[in-house]
Design an enzyme around this catalytic site. Structure first.
Site, PDB file in Angstrom:
ATOM      1  N   ASN A  88       8.726   7.131 -27.812  1.00 30.48           N
ATOM      2  CA  ASN A  88       8.040   8.207 -28.536  1.00 30.48           C
ATOM      3  C   ASN A  88       8.310   9.606 -27.973  1.00 30.48           C
ATOM      4  OD1 ASN A  88       5.637   9.316 -30.203  1.00 30.48           O
ATOM      5  ND2 ASN A  88       5.142   9.838 -28.082  1.00 30.48           N
ATOM      6  N   TYR A 153      17.316  18.975 -33.925  1.00 30.24           N
ATOM      7  CA  TYR A 153      16.182  18.040 -34.042  1.00 30.24           C
ATOM      8  C   TYR A 153      16.424  16.974 -35.118  1.00 30.24           C
ATOM      9  CZ  TYR A 153      11.419  16.263 -34.455  1.00 30.24           C
ATOM     10  OH  TYR A 153      10.319  15.437 -34.524  1.00 30.24           O
ATOM     11  N   LYS A 157      17.028  12.737 -34.893  1.00 34.67           N
ATOM     12  CA  LYS A 157      16.196  11.740 -35.572  1.00 34.67           C
ATOM     13  C   LYS A 157      17.036  10.890 -36.538  1.00 34.67           C
ATOM     14  CE  LYS A 157      12.400  12.741 -33.391  1.00 34.67           C
ATOM     15  NZ  LYS A 157      11.841  11.835 -32.396  1.00 34.67           N
TER      16      LYS A 157
HETATM   17  P1  NAD Z   1       3.992  16.461 -28.096  1.00 40.64           P
HETATM   18  O1  NAD Z   1       4.779  17.640 -27.715  1.00 40.64           O
HETATM   19  O2  NAD Z   1       2.521  16.537 -28.180  1.00 40.64           O
HETATM   20  O3  NAD Z   1       4.342  15.212 -27.156  1.00 40.64           O
HETATM   21  C1  NAD Z   1       5.644  14.972 -26.725  1.00 40.64           C
HETATM   22  C2  NAD Z   1       5.617  13.941 -25.632  1.00 40.64           C
HETATM   23  O4  NAD Z   1       6.960  13.730 -25.160  1.00 40.64           O
HETATM   24  C3  NAD Z   1       4.790  14.386 -24.434  1.00 40.64           C
HETATM   25  O5  NAD Z   1       4.037  13.293 -23.935  1.00 40.64           O
HETATM   26  C4  NAD Z   1       5.847  14.799 -23.410  1.00 40.64           C
HETATM   27  O6  NAD Z   1       5.451  14.590 -22.076  1.00 40.64           O
HETATM   28  C5  NAD Z   1       6.993  13.858 -23.757  1.00 40.64           C
HETATM   29  N1  NAD Z   1       8.263  14.408 -23.283  1.00 40.64           N
HETATM   30  C6  NAD Z   1       8.871  15.545 -23.684  1.00 40.64           C
HETATM   31  N2  NAD Z   1       9.978  15.754 -22.945  1.00 40.64           N
HETATM   32  C7  NAD Z   1      10.075  14.714 -22.075  1.00 40.64           C
HETATM   33  C8  NAD Z   1      10.978  14.347 -21.056  1.00 40.64           C
HETATM   34  N3  NAD Z   1      12.020  15.093 -20.749  1.00 40.64           N
HETATM   35  N4  NAD Z   1      10.762  13.210 -20.356  1.00 40.64           N
HETATM   36  C9  NAD Z   1       9.686  12.438 -20.620  1.00 40.64           C
HETATM   37  N5  NAD Z   1       8.780  12.732 -21.580  1.00 40.64           N
HETATM   38  C10 NAD Z   1       8.975  13.857 -22.289  1.00 40.64           C
HETATM   39  O7  NAD Z   1       4.617  16.052 -29.507  1.00 40.64           O
HETATM   40  P2  NAD Z   1       4.290  14.888 -30.540  1.00 40.64           P
HETATM   41  O8  NAD Z   1       4.165  15.554 -31.850  1.00 40.64           O
HETATM   42  O9  NAD Z   1       3.210  14.005 -30.082  1.00 40.64           O
HETATM   43  O10 NAD Z   1       5.703  14.126 -30.523  1.00 40.64           O
HETATM   44  C11 NAD Z   1       5.829  12.748 -30.274  1.00 40.64           C
HETATM   45  C12 NAD Z   1       6.997  12.231 -31.079  1.00 40.64           C
HETATM   46  O11 NAD Z   1       6.726  12.382 -32.460  1.00 40.64           O
HETATM   47  C13 NAD Z   1       8.312  12.977 -30.831  1.00 40.64           C
HETATM   48  O12 NAD Z   1       9.378  12.040 -30.771  1.00 40.64           O
HETATM   49  C14 NAD Z   1       8.444  13.842 -32.061  1.00 40.64           C
HETATM   50  O13 NAD Z   1       9.786  14.148 -32.349  1.00 40.64           O
HETATM   51  C15 NAD Z   1       7.825  12.956 -33.115  1.00 40.64           C
HETATM   52  N6  NAD Z   1       7.385  13.632 -34.328  1.00 40.64           N
HETATM   53  C16 NAD Z   1       6.387  14.561 -34.297  1.00 40.64           C
HETATM   54  C17 NAD Z   1       6.003  15.180 -35.482  1.00 40.64           C
HETATM   55  C18 NAD Z   1       4.905  16.215 -35.523  1.00 40.64           C
HETATM   56  O14 NAD Z   1       4.738  16.862 -36.560  1.00 40.64           O
HETATM   57  N7  NAD Z   1       4.138  16.392 -34.460  1.00 40.64           N
HETATM   58  C19 NAD Z   1       6.634  14.855 -36.684  1.00 40.64           C
HETATM   59  C20 NAD Z   1       7.634  13.915 -36.677  1.00 40.64           C
HETATM   60  C21 NAD Z   1       8.001  13.298 -35.503  1.00 40.64           C
END
Ligand code: NAD
Length: 237
Positions: A88, A153, A157
């Site tokens: 994730n 990005y 994905k």
């Molecule tokens: P967020 O920024 O709240 O969380 C991201 C997480 O990834 C955090 O726990 C962070 O510690 C971890 N992370 C980032 N860089 C890292 C690294 N170098 N090593 C280890 N861990 C790392 O964002 P989120 O929205 O919770 O994102 C989680 C996933 O969901 C991601 O893969 C993101 O692409 C995907 N996503 C999010 C959305 C959205 O709208 N929020 C939409 C589609 C997909």
């Protein structure tokens, strides 16, 4: 439902990952919360004290095969198995093509794609030996329609979807299922970085009338097989 199962969640310290961690804990699993730094992992664990004994934190470099293998070995040592890997962790980008540096492009590829490969490989080795498991990747709806800036990005994905489909085919014989969940816009730190008017505009175009909450996405992380599951309120772009 998940009693005696063990799940590892990368990026499990906040946002969608933390919601997945809580969902798995509520369903009885042992959970390994993986984050980028000890401080953020400790902060997440501090909010999960009611599950003491069923939760541990680790912060390996997700692109380092040895560090990840060591982390999963520690998880197996502690809980006896590794049944679920939620890949994730991720970062996003809104940089225009004209300003995008090779370094920035490489960084997003590392965290969003290479780490998925490294963690899946290490987990699959354990899962194969124990007779099966599940890998679930957090993709994104941008892997269907791209986005108008930050091309790295969606590129990552699309790659996650490619890994998902390919590993599902390759690992089926080892009884390892591989799926992806594709969130639409979801209220986390990632979205907090966007201008509010942009989030407002996106929300107004979602038939369900709101952006997703991390719990909406976490709900999709069980009872699924062989699909990239859209969890986006029926948004069209
Ligand atoms: P967020 O920024 O709240 O969380 C991201 C997480 O990834 C955090 O726990 C962070 O510690 C971890 N992370 C980032 N860089 C890292 C690294 N170098 N090593 C280890 N861990 C790392 O964002 P989120 O929205 O919770 O994102 C989680 C996933 O969901 C991601 O893969 C993101 O692409 C995907 N996503 C999010 C959305 C959205 O709208 N929020 C939409 C589609 C997909």
């Amino acid at each position: 439902m998940l009693t005696n199962k063990t799940a590892a969640v990368t990026g499990g310290t906040r946002g969608i990952g933390l919601a997945i961690v809580k969902k798995y804990l509520e369903n009885g699993a042992n959970v390994v919360v993986m984050g980028s730094r000890k401080e953020t992992v400790d902060k997440a664990l501090a909010g999960l004290t009611e599950y003491e004994g069923r939760v541990m934190g680790l912060w390996p470099d997700l692109c380092d095969p040895e560090a990840v293998a060591e982390a999963f070995a520690a998880a197996k040592e502690r809980f006896g198995r590794l049944d679920i890997l939620a890949n994730n962790a991720g970062i996003s980008s809104r940089t225009s093509l004209y300003d995008y540096t090779v370094e920035e492009f490489g960084k997003i590829l590392d965290i969003n794609v290479k780490a998925v490969f490294v963690c899946s490989q290490a987990a699959a080795r354990i899962m194969k030996e124990q007779g099966g498991g599940v890998i679930i990747n957090t993709s994104s709806m941008v892997a269907e329609y791209g986005q108008p800036a930050g091309c790295g990005y969606p590129a990552t994905k699309f790659a996650v979807n490619g890994l998902t489909r390919s590993l599902a085919r390759e690992l089926a014989k080892d009884h390892i299922r591989v799926n992806a969940v594709a969130p639409g816009v979801t209220r986390t730190d990632m979205v907090a970085a966007l201008p509010p008017e942009m989030v407002e505009r996106i929300s107004s175009g979602i038939p369900l009338g709101r952006v997703g909450e991390p719990e909406d996405i976490a709900n999709a992380f069980s009872y699924v097989t062989g699909v990239t599951l859209r969890v986006d309120g029926a948004a069209m772009t």
